[in-house]
Design a protein around this motif. Structure first.
Motif, mmCIF file in Angstrom:
data_model
loop_
_atom_site.group_PDB
_atom_site.id
_atom_site.type_symbol
_atom_site.label_atom_id
_atom_site.label_comp_id
_atom_site.label_asym_id
_atom_site.label_seq_id
_atom_site.Cartn_x
_atom_site.Cartn_y
_atom_site.Cartn_z
ATOM 1 N N ASP A 171 33.952 37.891 43.161
ATOM 2 C CA ASP A 171 34.860 38.465 44.155
ATOM 3 C C ASP A 171 35.570 39.715 43.655
ATOM 4 O O ASP A 171 36.262 40.399 44.415
ATOM 5 C CB ASP A 171 35.875 37.423 44.636
ATOM 6 C CG ASP A 171 36.745 36.881 43.508
ATOM 7 O OD1 ASP A 171 36.360 37.016 42.334
ATOM 8 O OD2 ASP A 171 37.823 36.320 43.804
ATOM 9 N N LEU A 172 35.399 40.060 42.364
ATOM 10 C CA LEU A 172 36.010 41.265 41.796
ATOM 11 C C LEU A 172 34.998 42.386 41.563
ATOM 12 O O LEU A 172 35.362 43.480 41.139
ATOM 13 C CB LEU A 172 36.689 40.914 40.471
ATOM 14 C CG LEU A 172 37.795 39.857 40.537
ATOM 15 C CD1 LEU A 172 38.232 39.463 39.124
ATOM 16 C CD2 LEU A 172 38.974 40.362 41.345
ATOM 17 N N VAL A 173 33.740 42.104 41.834
ATOM 18 C CA VAL A 173 32.662 43.031 41.487
ATOM 19 C C VAL A 173 32.791 44.372 42.212
ATOM 20 O O VAL A 173 32.642 45.440 41.609
ATOM 21 C CB VAL A 173 31.297 42.377 41.769
ATOM 22 C CG1 VAL A 173 30.191 43.407 41.817
ATOM 23 C CG2 VAL A 173 30.984 41.329 40.705
ATOM 24 N N SER A 174 33.046 44.340 43.506
ATOM 25 C CA SER A 174 33.117 45.594 44.269
ATOM 26 C C SER A 174 34.205 46.507 43.724
ATOM 27 O O SER A 174 34.013 47.722 43.608
ATOM 28 C CB SER A 174 33.375 45.302 45.754
ATOM 29 O OG SER A 174 32.258 44.652 46.326
ATOM 30 N N ARG A 175 35.339 45.925 43.385
ATOM 31 C CA ARG A 175 36.467 46.703 42.858
ATOM 32 C C ARG A 175 36.101 47.445 41.576
ATOM 33 O O ARG A 175 36.539 48.578 41.361
ATOM 34 C CB ARG A 175 37.616 45.723 42.600
ATOM 35 C CG ARG A 175 38.840 46.291 41.988
ATOM 36 C CD ARG A 175 39.923 45.226 42.136
ATOM 37 N NE ARG A 175 40.706 45.076 40.927
ATOM 38 C CZ ARG A 175 41.459 44.025 40.666
ATOM 39 N NH1 ARG A 175 41.488 43.020 41.512
ATOM 40 N NH2 ARG A 175 42.170 43.970 39.567
ATOM 41 N N VAL A 176 35.284 46.836 40.747
ATOM 42 C CA VAL A 176 34.940 47.424 39.451
ATOM 43 C C VAL A 176 33.741 48.352 39.539
ATOM 44 O O VAL A 176 33.740 49.437 38.930
ATOM 45 C CB VAL A 176 34.669 46.306 38.421
ATOM 46 C CG1 VAL A 176 34.162 46.885 37.103
ATOM 47 C CG2 VAL A 176 35.930 45.479 38.191
#
Length: 242
Positions: A171-176
Protein backbone atom coordinates in the motif's frame (compact mmCIF):
# COMPACT_ATOMS: atom_id res chain seq x y z
CA UNK A 1 0.63 -11.85 -1.05
CA UNK A 2 4.41 -11.67 -1.28
CA UNK A 3 5.98 -10.67 -4.60
CA UNK A 4 9.73 -10.81 -5.18
CA UNK A 5 11.24 -8.53 -7.82
CA UNK A 6 14.62 -9.93 -8.88
CA UNK A 7 16.74 -7.31 -10.66
CA UNK A 8 18.83 -9.03 -13.33
CA UNK A 9 19.22 -6.33 -15.97
CA UNK A 10 22.96 -5.70 -15.61
CA UNK A 11 25.15 -5.28 -18.68
CA UNK A 12 28.31 -6.76 -17.14
CA UNK A 13 30.58 -3.78 -17.78
CA UNK A 14 32.62 -4.31 -14.60
CA UNK A 15 32.88 -8.09 -15.00
CA UNK A 16 33.34 -8.18 -18.75
CA UNK A 17 30.37 -10.53 -19.08
CA UNK A 18 26.79 -10.69 -17.83
CA UNK A 19 27.29 -12.13 -14.38
CA UNK A 20 23.61 -13.00 -13.98
CA UNK A 21 24.31 -15.98 -16.25
CA UNK A 22 27.25 -17.25 -14.19
CA UNK A 23 26.88 -21.02 -13.73
CA UNK A 24 26.52 -21.93 -10.05
CA UNK A 25 26.34 -25.70 -9.57
CA UNK A 26 24.18 -26.27 -12.61
CA UNK A 27 22.01 -23.16 -12.47
CA UNK A 28 22.57 -19.60 -13.78
CA UNK A 29 23.07 -17.17 -10.91
CA UNK A 30 19.89 -15.20 -11.59
CA UNK A 31 17.86 -18.40 -11.27
CA UNK A 32 19.58 -19.29 -7.97
CA UNK A 33 18.48 -15.89 -6.66
CA UNK A 34 14.93 -16.49 -7.88
CA UNK A 35 14.85 -19.87 -6.13
CA UNK A 36 16.09 -18.29 -2.90
CA UNK A 37 13.12 -15.93 -2.97
CA UNK A 38 10.72 -18.78 -3.66
CA UNK A 39 12.20 -20.75 -0.75
CA UNK A 40 11.71 -17.65 1.42
CA UNK A 41 7.98 -17.63 0.75
CA UNK A 42 7.47 -15.43 -2.34
CA UNK A 43 4.13 -16.22 -4.00
CA UNK A 44 5.05 -14.61 -7.33
CA UNK A 45 8.35 -13.69 -8.95
CA UNK A 46 9.01 -10.81 -11.33
CA UNK A 47 12.39 -10.88 -13.04
CA UNK A 48 13.63 -7.56 -14.45
CA UNK A 49 15.88 -8.24 -17.42
CA UNK A 50 17.53 -6.41 -20.28
CA UNK A 51 15.27 -6.55 -23.35
CA UNK A 52 17.80 -8.68 -25.21
CA UNK A 53 17.95 -11.24 -22.40
CA UNK A 54 14.26 -11.82 -21.76
CA UNK A 55 13.86 -14.65 -24.26
CA UNK A 56 16.94 -16.47 -22.95
CA UNK A 57 15.74 -16.18 -19.36
CA UNK A 58 12.26 -17.35 -20.27
CA UNK A 59 13.80 -20.45 -21.81
CA UNK A 60 16.06 -21.04 -18.81
CA UNK A 61 13.05 -20.74 -16.51
CA UNK A 62 11.11 -23.20 -18.67
CA UNK A 63 13.97 -25.73 -18.55
CA UNK A 64 14.06 -25.37 -14.76
CA UNK A 65 10.30 -25.76 -14.46
CA UNK A 66 9.73 -22.30 -13.04
CA UNK A 67 6.76 -20.08 -13.93
CA UNK A 68 8.01 -16.51 -13.73
CA UNK A 69 6.94 -13.06 -14.89
CA UNK A 70 9.33 -10.76 -16.74
CA UNK A 71 9.68 -6.98 -17.01
CA UNK A 72 12.17 -5.02 -19.09
CA UNK A 73 14.92 -3.08 -17.32
CA UNK A 74 15.50 0.66 -17.59
CA UNK A 75 18.47 3.02 -17.82
CA UNK A 76 19.16 2.95 -14.08
CA UNK A 77 18.66 0.38 -11.35
CA UNK A 78 15.79 2.43 -9.93
CA UNK A 79 14.10 2.61 -13.33
CA UNK A 80 14.43 -1.17 -13.59
CA UNK A 81 12.83 -1.59 -10.18
CA UNK A 82 9.96 0.72 -11.19
CA UNK A 83 9.35 -1.52 -14.21
CA UNK A 84 9.26 -4.55 -11.93
CA UNK A 85 6.98 -2.79 -9.46
CA UNK A 86 4.44 -2.00 -12.19
CA UNK A 87 4.36 -5.66 -13.17
CA UNK A 88 3.98 -6.67 -9.51
CA UNK A 89 1.08 -4.25 -9.06
CA UNK A 90 -0.67 -5.84 -12.03
CA UNK A 91 -0.23 -9.27 -10.44
CA UNK A 92 -1.60 -8.02 -7.15
CA UNK A 93 -4.65 -6.52 -8.86
CA UNK A 94 -5.23 -9.76 -10.73
CA UNK A 95 -5.23 -11.72 -7.48
CA UNK A 96 -7.43 -9.08 -5.75
CA UNK A 97 -5.43 -9.11 -2.54
CA UNK A 98 -5.29 -6.56 0.26
CA UNK A 99 -2.31 -4.20 -0.32
CA UNK A 100 -1.96 -3.61 3.43
CA UNK A 101 -1.28 -7.34 3.88
CA UNK A 102 1.01 -7.69 0.88
CA UNK A 103 4.64 -6.78 0.26
CA UNK A 104 7.14 -6.48 -2.56
CA UNK A 105 10.76 -7.48 -1.95
CA UNK A 106 13.43 -6.23 -4.36
CA UNK A 107 16.46 -8.50 -4.63
CA UNK A 108 19.67 -8.31 -6.65
CA UNK A 109 20.26 -11.28 -8.91
CA UNK A 110 23.91 -11.09 -7.82
CA UNK A 111 23.04 -12.24 -4.27
CA UNK A 112 22.18 -15.91 -4.84
CA UNK A 113 23.14 -17.13 -1.36
CA UNK A 114 20.59 -15.24 0.75
CA UNK A 115 19.06 -17.43 3.47
CA UNK A 116 15.40 -18.32 3.07
CA UNK A 117 14.68 -17.40 6.68
CA UNK A 118 16.14 -13.92 6.07
CA UNK A 119 13.90 -13.46 3.03
CA UNK A 120 10.89 -14.38 5.14
CA UNK A 121 11.90 -12.00 7.94
CA UNK A 122 12.25 -9.08 5.52
CA UNK A 123 8.78 -9.67 4.04
CA UNK A 124 7.25 -9.91 7.51
CA UNK A 125 9.03 -6.76 8.74
CA UNK A 126 7.85 -4.75 5.72
CA UNK A 127 4.22 -5.69 6.31
CA UNK A 128 4.52 -4.76 9.98
CA UNK A 129 6.50 -1.50 9.70
CA UNK A 130 6.22 -0.33 6.08
CA UNK A 131 9.75 -1.00 4.83
CA UNK A 132 12.66 -3.30 5.59
CA UNK A 133 16.26 -3.75 4.51
CA UNK A 134 18.41 -6.83 5.06
CA UNK A 135 22.02 -6.16 6.00
CA UNK A 136 24.89 -6.54 8.42
CA UNK A 137 26.11 -4.28 11.24
CA UNK A 138 29.50 -2.79 10.35
CA UNK A 139 32.28 -4.74 12.08
CA UNK A 140 35.32 -3.08 10.51
CA UNK A 141 36.88 0.23 11.48
CA UNK A 142 35.72 2.86 8.99
CA UNK A 143 37.89 5.73 7.74
CA UNK A 144 36.82 8.81 5.83
CA UNK A 145 39.41 9.49 3.14
CA UNK A 146 39.94 12.54 0.94
CA UNK A 147 42.69 12.82 -1.63
CA UNK A 148 44.18 9.54 -0.45
CA UNK A 149 44.61 10.79 3.11
CA UNK A 150 42.64 9.63 6.14
CA UNK A 151 40.61 12.52 7.54
CA UNK A 152 38.89 10.79 10.44
CA UNK A 153 37.76 7.50 11.92
CA UNK A 154 33.99 7.20 11.66
CA UNK A 155 32.18 5.68 14.67
CA UNK A 156 30.74 2.37 13.51
CA UNK A 157 28.26 1.73 16.31
CA UNK A 158 25.25 2.76 14.25
CA UNK A 159 26.52 1.82 10.78
CA UNK A 160 24.64 -0.88 8.87
CA UNK A 161 25.81 -2.38 5.55
CA UNK A 162 22.77 -2.71 3.31
CA UNK A 163 22.10 -5.88 1.35
CA UNK A 164 19.02 -7.19 -0.43
CA UNK A 165 16.21 -8.07 -0.35
CA UNK A 166 14.73 -4.73 0.59
CA UNK A 167 10.97 -4.83 0.97
CA UNK A 168 8.01 -2.45 1.07
CA UNK A 169 4.39 -2.95 2.03
CA UNK A 170 2.28 -2.84 -1.11
CA UNK A 171 0.00 0.00 0.00
CA UNK A 172 3.08 2.29 0.11
CA UNK A 173 4.51 1.33 -3.27
CA UNK A 174 2.90 4.08 -5.37
CA UNK A 175 4.15 6.77 -3.00
CA UNK A 176 7.75 5.59 -3.34
CA UNK A 177 8.00 4.39 -6.94
CA UNK A 178 5.27 6.03 -9.01
CA UNK A 179 4.78 9.49 -7.50
CA UNK A 180 8.46 10.47 -7.17
CA UNK A 181 10.19 10.69 -10.57
CA UNK A 182 13.99 10.57 -10.55
CA UNK A 183 16.49 11.52 -13.22
CA UNK A 184 19.54 9.38 -13.97
CA UNK A 185 21.64 11.85 -11.96
CA UNK A 186 19.65 11.72 -8.72
CA UNK A 187 18.41 8.14 -8.92
CA UNK A 188 18.60 6.33 -5.53
CA UNK A 189 21.18 3.56 -5.38
CA UNK A 190 18.96 1.23 -3.37
CA UNK A 191 15.32 0.80 -2.44
CA UNK A 192 15.76 1.66 1.19
CA UNK A 193 17.04 5.07 0.07
CA UNK A 194 13.91 5.59 -2.05
CA UNK A 195 11.71 4.63 0.90
CA UNK A 196 13.62 6.94 3.26
CA UNK A 197 13.21 9.84 0.81
CA UNK A 198 9.45 9.24 0.72
CA UNK A 199 9.16 9.13 4.51
CA UNK A 200 8.52 5.40 4.79
CA UNK A 201 9.94 3.87 8.00
CA UNK A 202 12.56 1.23 7.19
CA UNK A 203 13.50 -1.49 9.65
CA UNK A 204 17.03 -2.92 9.61
CA UNK A 205 16.91 -6.74 9.54
CA UNK A 206 20.23 -8.41 10.35
CA UNK A 207 21.39 -11.22 8.04
CA UNK A 208 21.85 -14.59 9.68
CA UNK A 209 24.05 -16.07 6.94
CA UNK A 210 26.42 -15.12 4.13
CA UNK A 211 24.66 -12.91 1.59
CA UNK A 212 27.57 -11.47 -0.37
CA UNK A 213 27.11 -9.76 -3.72
CA UNK A 214 29.01 -11.14 -6.70
CA UNK A 215 30.47 -7.89 -7.97
CA UNK A 216 34.05 -8.31 -9.20
CA UNK A 217 36.09 -11.07 -10.90
CA UNK A 218 37.68 -11.80 -7.52
CA UNK A 219 34.27 -12.94 -6.24
CA UNK A 220 33.79 -15.62 -8.90
CA UNK A 221 35.94 -18.43 -7.51
CA UNK A 222 34.43 -18.11 -4.04
CA UNK A 223 30.92 -18.07 -5.49
CA UNK A 224 31.57 -21.23 -7.51
CA UNK A 225 33.12 -22.97 -4.48
CA UNK A 226 30.25 -22.00 -2.19
CA UNK A 227 27.71 -23.10 -4.78
CA UNK A 228 29.32 -26.54 -4.96
CA UNK A 229 29.34 -26.76 -1.16
CA UNK A 230 25.69 -25.74 -0.91
CA UNK A 231 24.11 -27.37 -3.93
CA UNK A 232 26.69 -29.91 -5.12
CA UNK A 233 26.76 -30.72 -8.78
CA UNK A 234 23.05 -30.41 -9.44
CA UNK A 235 21.56 -31.91 -12.56
CA UNK A 236 23.11 -29.78 -15.21
CA UNK A 237 21.05 -28.51 -18.12
CA UNK A 238 23.05 -27.16 -21.03
CA UNK A 239 22.19 -23.49 -20.51
CA UNK A 240 24.19 -22.47 -23.59
CA UNK A 241 21.57 -24.12 -25.80
CA UNK A 242 18.37 -22.69 -24.39
Amino acid sequence: MWVAIVVAAGEGRRMGFKKQFLDLAGRPMWLRSVEAMISGGADEIVVVASPGDVHRMQEEARVAGRELHFAEGGETRHASVVSGVKCALELMARHQVDPARSAFAIHDAARPFVAEEDVRRVFEAAIRFGGAVLGTPCRDTVKRVEGGLVQETVPRDNLFLAETPQAIRADLVSRVYLERPYSADDSPTDDSGAMEAAGVPVVAVTSTAFNGKITTPADLDYARWLARERWGRAEHADWTRV
